[in-house]
Scaffold this motif. Structure first.
Motif, PDB file in Angstrom:
ATOM      1  N   PRO A  78       0.928  -1.356  -0.065  1.00  0.00           N
ATOM      2  CA  PRO A  78       0.075  -0.057  -0.031  1.00  0.00           C
ATOM      3  C   PRO A  78       0.859   1.232  -0.042  1.00  0.00           C
ATOM      4  CG  PRO A  78      -0.730  -1.551   1.668  1.00  0.00           C
ATOM      5  CD  PRO A  78       0.715  -2.116   0.895  1.00  0.00           C
ATOM      6  N   HIS A  79       0.630   2.303  -0.823  1.00  0.00           N
ATOM      7  CA  HIS A  79       1.078   3.567  -0.870  1.00  0.00           C
ATOM      8  C   HIS A  79       0.085   4.480  -1.452  1.00  0.00           C
ATOM      9  CE1 HIS A  79       5.239   3.324  -0.015  1.00  0.00           C
ATOM     10  NE2 HIS A  79       5.650   2.366  -0.817  1.00  0.00           N
ATOM     11  N   LEU A  80       0.400   5.629  -0.818  1.00  0.00           N
ATOM     12  CA  LEU A  80      -0.464   6.967  -1.282  1.00  0.00           C
ATOM     13  C   LEU A  80       0.561   7.776  -2.076  1.00  0.00           C
ATOM     14  CD1 LEU A  80      -2.209   7.733   2.023  1.00  0.00           C
ATOM     15  CD2 LEU A  80      -3.127   6.584   0.009  1.00  0.00           C
ATOM     16  N   LEU A  81       0.714   7.656  -3.504  1.00  0.00           N
ATOM     17  CA  LEU A  81       1.647   8.208  -4.246  1.00  0.00           C
ATOM     18  C   LEU A  81       1.654   9.594  -4.141  1.00  0.00           C
ATOM     19  CD1 LEU A  81       1.050   6.143  -7.397  1.00  0.00           C
ATOM     20  CD2 LEU A  81       2.784   5.734  -5.430  1.00  0.00           C
ATOM     21  N   ALA A  82       0.760  10.392  -3.731  1.00  0.00           N
ATOM     22  CA  ALA A  82       0.834  11.928  -3.479  1.00  0.00           C
ATOM     23  C   ALA A  82       1.543  12.073  -2.428  1.00  0.00           C
ATOM     24  CB  ALA A  82      -0.629  12.264  -3.508  1.00  0.00           C
ATOM     25  N   GLU A  83       1.609  11.123  -1.328  1.00  0.00           N
ATOM     26  CA  GLU A  83       2.427  11.518  -0.167  1.00  0.00           C
ATOM     27  C   GLU A  83       3.688  10.746   0.144  1.00  0.00           C
ATOM     28  OE1 GLU A  83      -0.117  11.218   3.352  1.00  0.00           O
ATOM     29  OE2 GLU A  83      -1.975  11.643   2.340  1.00  0.00           O
ATOM     30  N   SER A  84       3.851   9.686  -0.611  1.00  0.00           N
ATOM     31  CA  SER A  84       4.888   8.874  -0.265  1.00  0.00           C
ATOM     32  C   SER A  84       6.231   9.458  -0.227  1.00  0.00           C
ATOM     33  CB  SER A  84       5.000   7.700  -1.526  1.00  0.00           C
ATOM     34  OG  SER A  84       5.105   8.149  -2.566  1.00  0.00           O
ATOM     35  N   LEU A  85       6.415  10.466  -0.935  1.00  0.00           N
ATOM     36  CA  LEU A  85       7.880  11.120  -0.838  1.00  0.00           C
ATOM     37  C   LEU A  85       7.701  12.452  -0.034  1.00  0.00           C
ATOM     38  CD1 LEU A  85       9.403  10.241  -4.241  1.00  0.00           C
ATOM     39  CD2 LEU A  85       9.840   9.209  -2.054  1.00  0.00           C
ATOM     40  N   ALA A  86       6.514  12.728   0.383  1.00  0.00           N
ATOM     41  CA  ALA A  86       6.044  14.077   1.079  1.00  0.00           C
ATOM     42  C   ALA A  86       7.136  14.356   2.439  1.00  0.00           C
ATOM     43  CB  ALA A  86       4.735  14.241   1.419  1.00  0.00           C
ATOM     44  N   TRP A  87       7.519  13.433   2.859  1.00  0.00           N
ATOM     45  CA  TRP A  87       8.472  13.537   4.071  1.00  0.00           C
ATOM     46  C   TRP A  87       9.777  14.075   3.543  1.00  0.00           C
ATOM     47  CZ3 TRP A  87       8.269   9.615   8.620  1.00  0.00           C
ATOM     48  CH2 TRP A  87       6.813   9.441   8.995  1.00  0.00           C
TER      49      TRP A  87
END
Length: 513
Positions: free
Chosen positions: A492-501
């Motif tokens: 599971p990944h939320l692509l809009a958030e996955s690199l937001a950190w």
């Protein structure tokens, strides 16, 4: 004091071959033999056994040429990282067009990340065969440090072998630095295997245990290719040993307890399996923990021997160690020199195409322990890039071992930059080791055994056991929402958030919300 070509030989010269002693020259004269836009392969691995004076003389020549308005750059190949006298000196004068396969110099790193120096980050076991395949083009010059030249012209390696065998075989011309700082007692410690071949003519490598000797104690080189010999007397780049920090001690404790558990379960013998470890505080802490934990008769099949392994050899905890180079503090280096006869019976230095060879790592069943920049919820590991695009050092040999060892362990403190960065993130910003090659993750918080777990199971274990408490709730929130809302439910990944950190850190200086 003998004089050849106007260059005096050092007292008690280690150039014992008369014909090669006649080629004694200065570093400046040797540097004149190197042409612009050439490929230069040099010795050196983790700050040991690199040429000390010819690269600096070449840097001065490049600077003079640049002052006259001309461009002078070369392609540089080595075993691994070197030192300021090589990488630093040449990078500072903008003398490197291309660098491979590993580096750790601040000057070179800055230019790589500025985009003005091309860098190929590659597995260390690949370099020698790729050179033989011709992937890097012709090698014009090899500059190799040795500890002596024997009467028969054979070369006695110094504190690293790295890719020296390959460079000597392939280079059109060879410059030799004979370093009298290196202990004469190194002779006999090396094992140079000349049995490798190109496909389809390869045969199994006849090594069955870390201490086996399957080759020669010297490097061969056609004397007709040696165009210059330079005598030096300078130390390797030895970093002072750093006192163990609490995070390293805690990581070591978790890992040693885990290894004891594996022995108790019957998955490993009491003396474990051959150890491989990277360089730094955490590996030294692990080695110290193994001694304190009562382990005995251990072996090592690794790339680099550092202080902790010397300690274990002296204590009788480690029976034998195989590597391609040393990386010792000044204090440990002095101890090594004083007891070199003792260590020569217990240490074998090999070319890195053997020390890192996947066939041997798999056959021996190595326990592989390496550092990382970050890991994600599913066990993918980034060991090279900060925020996805800024290279730190390189992948080195970690992949050679992680993909082929019996047990693949990656270690890191749970946070970096005073807690502003979490080492465990939703998705790594760069992938060096996929989840398929990672067995265990360890931080000072705890240990996550990922073997036999599906992706969502891995995520739960990593969050619970490795993540820092300051980031645990954030990771759990991301994972719960991704498990509910992602396109697929397997990973599971939320692509809009996955690199937001990572973007948040770039924007605000912290990964925290």
């Amino acid at each position: 004091m003998a004089v050849h070509n106007g260059t005096p030989a050092m007292p008690d010269s280690r150039i014992r071959n008369e014909a090669l002693r006649a080629r004694l020259t200065t570093a400046e004269q040797a540097a004149e033999l190197i042409r612009p836009d050439s490929t230069v392969a040099m010795s050196g691995f983790t700050g040991s056994g690199y040429p000390k004076v010819v690269p600096m003389a070449l840097a001065r020549r490049i600077e003079q040429v640049a002052a006259a308005g001309e461009r002078f750059r070369i392609r540089v190949l080595t075993g691994a990282s070197t030192a300021p006298e090589l990488d630093g000196a040449l990078a500072k004068v903008d003398g490197i067009e291309l660098r491979l396969p590993y580096q750790s110099d601040p000057e070179a790193r800055q230019r790589i990340n500025d985009g003005t120096l091309n860098y190929i980050d590659t597995h260390l076991s690949h370099v020698a065969p790729h050179a033989w395949f011709g992937f890097y083009g012709d090698i014009d010059t090899a500059i190799i440090e040795v500890s002596a030249i024997r009467e028969d012209g054979a070369l006695v390696p110094s504190t690293s072998i790295g890719n020296n065998k390959t460079w000597l075989d392939l280079a059109r011309q060879v410059i030799i630095e004979v370093n009298q700082w290196q202990p004469a007692g190194l002779e006999g410690m090396h094992d140079v295997y000349y049995g490798t071949a190109l496909p389809p003519d390869r045969v199994p490598i006849p090594l069955l245990a870390p201490g086996d000797r399957i080759g020669e104690t010297i490097l061969r080189c056609d004397p007709a290719k040696i165009v210059a010999v330079v005598e030096t007397n300078g130390p390797d780049r030895n970093s002072p040993f750093k006192a163990l920090d609490q995070a390293s001690i805690d990581i070591a404790r978790h890992l040693v307890d885990f290894l004891k558990h594996e022995v108790a379960r019957g998955r490993m013998p009491k003396n474990l399996l051959p150890l491989q470890s990277g360089v730094g505080n955490i590996p030294n802490a692990v080695l110290a923990g193994l001694a304190e934990g009562g382990f005995r008769d251990l072996t090592a099949f690794t790339e680099v021997i550092q202080d902790g392994m010397l300690d274990l050899l002296e204590a009788g905890v480690l029976a034998t160690a195989s590597a391609t180079a040393f990386s010792l503090s000044p204090e440990a280096n002095e101890r090594f020199k004083q007891k070199i006869d003792f260590f020569r019976e217990r240490i074998v230095l090999r070319p890195q195409e053997i020390s890192n060879h996947p066939e041997l790592v798999r056959r021996l069943g190595c326990i592989c322990m390496n550092g990382m920049v970050e890991a994600d919820l599913y066990g993918n590991v980034n060991s090279t890039h900060i925020m996805g695009s800024r290279v730190q050092n390189g992948i080195g040999g970690s992949g050679d071992f992680a993909r082929n060892g019996f047990l693949s362990v990656f270690v890191s403190p749970s946070t970096a930059r005073n807690g502003s960065i979490s080492s465990f993130v939703p998705m790594v910003s760069h992938v060096d080791h996929t989840e398929h090659d990672v067995g265990v993750l360890v931080s000072e918080q705890g240990l996550a055994d990922l073997r036999g777990l599906a992706p969502k199971q891995r995520a739960q274990v990593i969050i619970d056991r490795c993540a820092h408490p300051d980031y645990r709730a954030m990771l759990k929130d991301y994972f719960d929402r991704a498990s509910r809302d992602s396109y697929g439910k397997h990973t599971p990944h939320l692509l809009a958030e996955s690199l937001a950190w990572h973007q948040r850190w770039l924007d605000t200086g912290s990964m925290r919300t």
